[in-house]
Design an enzyme around this catalytic site. Structure first.
Site, PDB file in Angstrom:
ATOM      1  N   LYS A  36       0.829  -1.208   0.000  1.00  0.00           N
ATOM      2  CA  LYS A  36       0.000   0.000   0.000  1.00  0.00           C
ATOM      3  C   LYS A  36       0.864   1.258   0.000  1.00  0.00           C
ATOM      4  O   LYS A  36       1.696   1.455   0.874  1.00  0.00           O
ATOM      5  CB  LYS A  36      -0.920   0.023   1.224  1.00  0.00           C
ATOM      6  CG  LYS A  36      -1.857   1.235   1.246  1.00  0.00           C
ATOM      7  CD  LYS A  36      -2.932   1.099   2.303  1.00  0.00           C
ATOM      8  CE  LYS A  36      -2.508   1.613   3.647  1.00  0.00           C
ATOM      9  NZ  LYS A  36      -2.463   3.079   3.732  1.00  0.00           N
ATOM     10  N   ASP A  63      -3.480   4.263  -2.101  1.00  0.00           N
ATOM     11  CA  ASP A  63      -4.446   4.758  -1.115  1.00  0.00           C
ATOM     12  C   ASP A  63      -4.390   6.281  -1.038  1.00  0.00           C
ATOM     13  O   ASP A  63      -3.872   6.849  -0.083  1.00  0.00           O
ATOM     14  CB  ASP A  63      -4.128   4.120   0.248  1.00  0.00           C
ATOM     15  CG  ASP A  63      -5.175   4.439   1.302  1.00  0.00           C
ATOM     16  OD1 ASP A  63      -6.302   4.827   0.929  1.00  0.00           O
ATOM     17  OD2 ASP A  63      -4.862   4.307   2.493  1.00  0.00           O
ATOM     18  N   LEU A  64      -4.935   6.940  -2.072  1.00  0.00           N
ATOM     19  CA  LEU A  64      -4.913   8.410  -2.103  1.00  0.00           C
ATOM     20  C   LEU A  64      -6.278   8.999  -1.787  1.00  0.00           C
ATOM     21  O   LEU A  64      -6.435  10.216  -1.737  1.00  0.00           O
ATOM     22  CB  LEU A  64      -4.401   8.902  -3.466  1.00  0.00           C
ATOM     23  CG  LEU A  64      -2.956   8.478  -3.797  1.00  0.00           C
ATOM     24  CD1 LEU A  64      -2.537   8.994  -5.176  1.00  0.00           C
ATOM     25  CD2 LEU A  64      -1.976   8.965  -2.738  1.00  0.00           C
ATOM     26  N   LYS A  65      -7.272   8.174  -1.575  1.00  0.00           N
ATOM     27  CA  LYS A  65      -8.610   8.610  -1.149  1.00  0.00           C
ATOM     28  C   LYS A  65      -9.103   9.835  -1.931  1.00  0.00           C
ATOM     29  O   LYS A  65      -9.316  10.910  -1.390  1.00  0.00           O
ATOM     30  CB  LYS A  65      -8.631   8.890   0.359  1.00  0.00           C
ATOM     31  CG  LYS A  65      -8.277   7.679   1.204  1.00  0.00           C
ATOM     32  CD  LYS A  65      -8.499   7.951   2.701  1.00  0.00           C
ATOM     33  CE  LYS A  65      -8.188   6.747   3.554  1.00  0.00           C
ATOM     34  NZ  LYS A  65      -6.748   6.437   3.673  1.00  0.00           N
ATOM     35  N   ASP A  68     -13.360  14.645  -5.045  1.00  0.00           N
ATOM     36  CA  ASP A  68     -13.378  15.892  -5.821  1.00  0.00           C
ATOM     37  C   ASP A  68     -14.602  15.862  -6.726  1.00  0.00           C
ATOM     38  O   ASP A  68     -15.431  14.953  -6.602  1.00  0.00           O
ATOM     39  CB  ASP A  68     -12.070  15.996  -6.629  1.00  0.00           C
ATOM     40  CG  ASP A  68     -11.617  17.446  -6.820  1.00  0.00           C
ATOM     41  OD1 ASP A  68     -12.466  18.273  -7.236  1.00  0.00           O
ATOM     42  OD2 ASP A  68     -10.438  17.740  -6.568  1.00  0.00           O
ATOM     43  N   ILE A  69     -14.712  16.793  -7.662  1.00  0.00           N
ATOM     44  CA  ILE A  69     -15.845  16.749  -8.584  1.00  0.00           C
ATOM     45  C   ILE A  69     -15.690  15.520  -9.497  1.00  0.00           C
ATOM     46  O   ILE A  69     -14.574  15.038  -9.703  1.00  0.00           O
ATOM     47  CB  ILE A  69     -15.973  18.055  -9.415  1.00  0.00           C
ATOM     48  CG1 ILE A  69     -14.709  18.317 -10.222  1.00  0.00           C
ATOM     49  CG2 ILE A  69     -16.296  19.236  -8.495  1.00  0.00           C
ATOM     50  CD1 ILE A  69     -14.857  19.462 -11.215  1.00  0.00           C
ATOM     51  N   ASN A  71     -15.658  14.779 -12.666  1.00  0.00           N
ATOM     52  CA  ASN A  71     -14.760  14.787 -13.806  1.00  0.00           C
ATOM     53  C   ASN A  71     -13.297  14.659 -13.377  1.00  0.00           C
ATOM     54  O   ASN A  71     -12.504  13.946 -13.998  1.00  0.00           O
ATOM     55  CB  ASN A  71     -14.981  16.085 -14.594  1.00  0.00           C
ATOM     56  CG  ASN A  71     -14.192  16.125 -15.879  1.00  0.00           C
ATOM     57  OD1 ASN A  71     -14.331  15.233 -16.711  1.00  0.00           O
ATOM     58  ND2 ASN A  71     -13.343  17.130 -16.012  1.00  0.00           N
ATOM     59  N   THR A  72     -12.956  15.332 -12.289  1.00  0.00           N
ATOM     60  CA  THR A  72     -11.580  15.300 -11.783  1.00  0.00           C
ATOM     61  C   THR A  72     -11.235  13.918 -11.235  1.00  0.00           C
ATOM     62  O   THR A  72     -10.146  13.383 -11.486  1.00  0.00           O
ATOM     63  CB  THR A  72     -11.412  16.381 -10.684  1.00  0.00           C
ATOM     64  OG1 THR A  72     -11.704  17.652 -11.272  1.00  0.00           O
ATOM     65  CG2 THR A  72     -10.014  16.395 -10.107  1.00  0.00           C
ATOM     66  N   THR A 127     -12.220   6.187  10.210  1.00  0.00           N
ATOM     67  CA  THR A 127     -12.365   5.631  11.563  1.00  0.00           C
ATOM     68  C   THR A 127     -11.927   6.638  12.629  1.00  0.00           C
ATOM     69  O   THR A 127     -12.164   6.424  13.808  1.00  0.00           O
ATOM     70  CB  THR A 127     -11.559   4.321  11.714  1.00  0.00           C
ATOM     71  OG1 THR A 127     -10.261   4.532  11.173  1.00  0.00           O
ATOM     72  CG2 THR A 127     -12.234   3.181  10.979  1.00  0.00           C
ATOM     73  N   GLY A 217       0.355  -2.764   8.914  1.00  0.00           N
ATOM     74  CA  GLY A 217       1.589  -1.982   8.867  1.00  0.00           C
ATOM     75  C   GLY A 217       2.516  -2.319  10.023  1.00  0.00           C
ATOM     76  O   GLY A 217       3.325  -3.241   9.948  1.00  0.00           O
ATOM     77  N   ARG A 218       2.349  -1.579  11.108  1.00  0.00           N
ATOM     78  CA  ARG A 218       3.297  -1.674  12.223  1.00  0.00           C
ATOM     79  C   ARG A 218       3.445  -3.048  12.862  1.00  0.00           C
ATOM     80  O   ARG A 218       4.558  -3.379  13.301  1.00  0.00           O
ATOM     81  CB  ARG A 218       2.964  -0.608  13.280  1.00  0.00           C
ATOM     82  CG  ARG A 218       3.326   0.789  12.781  1.00  0.00           C
ATOM     83  CD  ARG A 218       2.628   1.863  13.564  1.00  0.00           C
ATOM     84  NE  ARG A 218       1.187   1.850  13.295  1.00  0.00           N
ATOM     85  CZ  ARG A 218       0.318   2.665  13.862  1.00  0.00           C
ATOM     86  NH1 ARG A 218       0.732   3.566  14.736  1.00  0.00           N
ATOM     87  NH2 ARG A 218      -0.957   2.594  13.566  1.00  0.00           N
TER      88      ARG A 218
END
Ligand code: C5P
Length: 244
Positions: A36, A63-65, A68-69, A71-72, A127, A217-218
């Site tokens: 990730k 994972d950039l979440k 936006d509108i 089209n973007t 979360t 991860g950790r």
């Protein structure tokens, strides 16, 4: 079952440099199928982080979440598709039209090779948000009600799956059925520290309660023996796949 577990374990590359990220990928790639890349590593290294993982034989969870509108977001999804990521995230709070635009951009782009189409995953409610912080932004429903509602909206708009905590998984399964992919962070083997995760489950519990992929991860990166930590997680996942 061990191969399925390997393919469905995602290691969170929460590191600062491309060199560190590559060290982890090389070290874990035989045991972990997906890596990730989050906002920190991507902001620092950009698409090179994605290419490095692919060059080392790993699949990528970007994972950039996006939020936006329509089209973007559709444009960003096409670029994620072009980069060859296996899965990526957007915020369900961007709405049904935004998610539908994302889905149709991907459908069009991968119409002749649908098996290469990245999994589009919707984040429902972060979360880190609770009833009070939701009320603060004008949302009066409790998380327990908004989460399944947003998951259903995401599914209707053509998203492949959702990201959800272990506690949310059962209600999402109940609402959305078995076809929606559920990716679950906040996973801690019984022996590991909870870190800053408030609601945790073991890998066994998370898979048994309906998760498909686990993000860890950790508990791996901070373990005294990361390979052994991965081995323990894979064993728990495989046992849960067999039991469910
Ligand atoms: O180190 P740890 O196992 O807690 O890492 C979990 C990863 O999953 C982190 O990259 C974190 O940003 C991400 N994540 C999360 N909780 C969410 C969504 C994503 O912990 N609700």
């Amino acid at each position: 079952m061990m191969e399925q577990a390997r393919n469905q374990l995602i290691f969170a590359l929460d590191v600062e440099t491309l060199a560190e990220a590559e060290t982890w990928v090389r070290r874990l790639r035989d045991r972990v199928g997906v890596f990730k890349v989050g906002k920190q590593l991507f902001t620092r290294c950009g698409p090179d982080a994605v290419r490095m993982i692919r060059d080392n034989g790993g699949r990528v969870f970007l994972d950039l979440k996006y939020h936006d509108i329509p089209n973007t977001v559709a444009g960003a999804c096409r670029e994620a598709g072009r980069l060859g990521v296996a899965m990526f995230t957007l915020h369900a709070l961007g709405g049904g039209a935004m998610m539908a635009a994302a889905a149709s951009a991907l459908n069009e782009m991968f119409s002749s090779n649908p098996q290469q189409r990245p999994l589009a995953l919707a984040v429902t409610v972060l979360t880190s948000m609770n009833e009070d912080s939701l009320r603060e932004i004008g949302v009066s429903l409790p998380p327990a009600e908004i989460v399944p509602r947003l998951a259903a909206l995401a599914q209707k708009a053509g998203m492949t799956g959702v990201v959800a905590s272990p506690q949310e998984t059962p209600v999402i399964r109940q609402t959305c059925g078995k076809d929606l992919i559920i990716v679950t962070p906040g996973v801690r083997p019984a022996s590991a520290a909870a870190d800053d995760q408030k609601r945790v489950a073991t890998p066994y519990q998370a898979i048994l309660s309906g998760a498909d992929y686990l993000v860890v991860g950790r508990p791996i990166s901070k373990a005294s023996d990361p390979e052994a930590a991965v081995g323990g997680i894979l064993e728990e996942m495989a046992r849960a796949f067999a039991d469910r």
